[in-house]
Scaffold this motif. Structure first.
Motif, mmCIF file in Angstrom:
data_model
loop_
_atom_site.group_PDB
_atom_site.id
_atom_site.type_symbol
_atom_site.label_atom_id
_atom_site.label_comp_id
_atom_site.label_asym_id
_atom_site.label_seq_id
_atom_site.Cartn_x
_atom_site.Cartn_y
_atom_site.Cartn_z
ATOM 1 N N SER A 26 61.035 52.289 39.430
ATOM 2 C CA SER A 26 61.481 53.853 39.287
ATOM 3 C C SER A 26 60.210 54.672 38.461
ATOM 4 O O SER A 26 60.557 55.753 38.083
ATOM 5 N N VAL A 27 59.180 53.854 38.158
ATOM 6 C CA VAL A 27 58.062 54.639 37.534
ATOM 7 C C VAL A 27 56.871 54.807 38.592
ATOM 8 O O VAL A 27 56.883 54.091 39.709
ATOM 9 N N GLY A 28 56.024 55.689 38.100
ATOM 10 C CA GLY A 28 54.865 56.087 39.015
ATOM 11 C C GLY A 28 53.700 54.655 38.866
ATOM 12 O O GLY A 28 53.835 54.354 37.749
ATOM 13 N N ILE A 29 53.429 54.245 40.109
ATOM 14 C CA ILE A 29 52.560 53.262 39.740
ATOM 15 C C ILE A 29 51.303 53.357 40.710
ATOM 16 O O ILE A 29 50.978 54.205 41.463
ATOM 17 N N SER A 30 50.262 52.488 40.287
ATOM 18 C CA SER A 30 48.921 52.419 41.089
ATOM 19 C C SER A 30 48.755 51.260 41.817
ATOM 20 O O SER A 30 47.798 51.145 42.637
ATOM 21 N N ALA A 31 49.552 50.137 41.199
ATOM 22 C CA ALA A 31 49.394 49.141 42.283
ATOM 23 C C ALA A 31 50.896 47.997 41.896
ATOM 24 O O ALA A 31 51.445 48.349 40.959
ATOM 25 N N LEU A 32 50.951 47.265 42.785
ATOM 26 C CA LEU A 32 52.103 46.205 42.494
ATOM 27 C C LEU A 32 51.476 44.913 42.798
ATOM 28 O O LEU A 32 50.710 44.655 43.478
ATOM 29 N N HIS A 33 52.062 43.863 41.886
ATOM 30 C CA HIS A 33 51.630 42.481 41.836
ATOM 31 C C HIS A 33 52.753 41.336 42.150
ATOM 32 O O HIS A 33 53.674 41.632 41.644
ATOM 33 N N TRP A 34 52.560 40.806 43.003
ATOM 34 C CA TRP A 34 53.429 39.416 43.329
ATOM 35 C C TRP A 34 53.065 38.305 42.966
ATOM 36 O O TRP A 34 51.616 38.074 43.278
ATOM 37 N N GLY A 41 56.117 25.259 35.811
ATOM 38 C CA GLY A 41 55.524 26.472 35.098
ATOM 39 C C GLY A 41 54.255 27.321 35.618
ATOM 40 O O GLY A 41 53.875 28.470 35.077
ATOM 41 N N GLY A 42 53.401 26.511 36.345
ATOM 42 C CA GLY A 42 52.159 27.421 36.638
ATOM 43 C C GLY A 42 52.431 28.761 37.592
ATOM 44 O O GLY A 42 53.314 28.850 38.402
ATOM 45 N N ILE A 43 51.748 29.822 37.099
ATOM 46 C CA ILE A 43 51.841 31.046 37.561
ATOM 47 C C ILE A 43 50.538 31.285 38.883
ATOM 48 O O ILE A 43 49.387 31.167 37.940
ATOM 49 N N VAL A 44 50.843 31.751 39.601
ATOM 50 C CA VAL A 44 49.857 31.938 40.854
ATOM 51 C C VAL A 44 49.952 33.467 41.473
ATOM 52 O O VAL A 44 51.001 33.869 41.479
ATOM 53 N N SER A 45 48.810 34.114 41.270
ATOM 54 C CA SER A 45 48.599 35.403 41.977
ATOM 55 C C SER A 45 48.620 35.332 43.436
ATOM 56 O O SER A 45 48.043 34.503 44.199
ATOM 57 N N LEU A 46 49.658 36.013 43.946
ATOM 58 C CA LEU A 46 49.587 36.023 45.575
ATOM 59 C C LEU A 46 49.195 37.493 46.027
ATOM 60 O O LEU A 46 48.078 37.160 47.127
ATOM 61 N N PHE A 47 49.570 38.419 45.588
ATOM 62 C CA PHE A 47 48.871 39.686 46.234
ATOM 63 C C PHE A 47 49.101 40.613 45.092
ATOM 64 O O PHE A 47 49.653 40.677 44.144
ATOM 65 N N TYR B 99 44.878 44.659 36.020
ATOM 66 C CA TYR B 99 44.812 44.387 37.372
ATOM 67 C C TYR B 99 44.965 43.054 37.925
ATOM 68 O O TYR B 99 45.668 42.400 36.841
ATOM 69 N N GLU B 100 45.008 42.641 38.941
ATOM 70 C CA GLU B 100 45.240 41.289 39.403
ATOM 71 C C GLU B 100 45.081 40.447 38.236
ATOM 72 O O GLU B 100 43.751 40.217 38.004
ATOM 73 N N GLN B 101 45.856 39.493 37.839
ATOM 74 C CA GLN B 101 45.869 38.574 36.522
ATOM 75 C C GLN B 101 45.874 37.262 37.110
ATOM 76 O O GLN B 101 46.539 36.895 37.947
ATOM 77 N N TYR B 102 45.172 36.518 36.490
ATOM 78 C CA TYR B 102 44.874 34.904 36.894
ATOM 79 C C TYR B 102 45.601 34.297 35.464
ATOM 80 O O TYR B 102 45.079 34.539 34.452
#
Lengths: 109, 112
Positions: A26-34, A41-47, B99-102
């Protein structure tokens, strides 16, 4: 109302199915992260995307800035895709990240 | 995978004791972050750093302090641990702010 909403919260599907996970904000954004978080537990950046569409292997992410909505698609799903998928939006007002609560995906063989 | 390590990976401590968690990166990224993850809350930002000796608070900073004396190391300290600080703590890095975080592998902290 949360500023970032993910749907569904939980999703169970059979191997091979096409999967769609949604993220609305609902907010203005400059980018979105998946991101993806596997059990354990491990967290991996997709996009990270700010417009259009990105593809990596069987994963596709799209974003519609006007509609404030993004989708993450998984083609030919596999049990190893079972994980929690998290979206986070980078606000354009203060460059802070707001995190969604995550979608738990289970793919059954 | 980005070169991020966290130590310790697991820790059990008693209420009132000080605890320091370490995050180490080999990527030379400017930004480093500490998050906690709790059931029902998702990821919440504790503190972040935008350079050596430059840090700022996140949304859940009470009871935590941080230090960054070198680009590669970001320390999170619980001065006097409480049971409400039982959580999984993740360190993350990025080249650009937020920005893109690891992410690192996480530290599971239990305060008894």
């Amino acid at each position: 109302k949360n500023e970032v909403e993910q749907s569904p919260q939980n999703l169970t599907a059979q191997e091979g199915e096409f999967i769609t996970i949604n993220c609305s904000y609902s907010v203005g954004i400059s980018a979105l992260h998946w991101l993806q978080q596997h059990p354990g537990g491990g967290i991996v950046s997709l996009f990270m995307l700010s417009s259009g569409k990105k593809k990596h292997g069987r994963l596709i992410a799209t974003i519609n800035i006007q509609e404030k909505h993004s989708s993450l698609h998984i083609t030919a799903s596999h049990p190893r895709d079972s994980a929690v998928y998290i979206c986070a939006v980078l606000m354009d007002s203060n460059y802070q990240l707001i995190w969604g609560a995550g979608t738990k995906l289970i793919i059954k063989p | 995978d980005a070169g991020i390590t966290q130590s310790p990976r697991h820790k059990v401590t008693e209420t009132g004791t000080p605890v320091t968690l370490r995050c180490h990166q080999t990527e030379n990224h400017r930004y480093m972050y500490w998050y906690r993850q709790d059931p029902g809350h998702g990821l919440r930002l504790i503190h972040y750093s935008y350079g050596v000796k430059d840090t700022d608070k996140g949304e859940v900073s009470d009871g935590y302090s941080v230090s960054r004396s070198k680009t590669e190391d970001f320390l999170l300290t619980l001065e006097s641990a409480t049971s409400s600080q039982t959580s999984v703590y993740f360190c993350a890095i990025s080249e650009q702010g937020f920005y893109e975080q690891y992410f690192g592998p996480g530290t599971r902290l239990t305060v008894t």
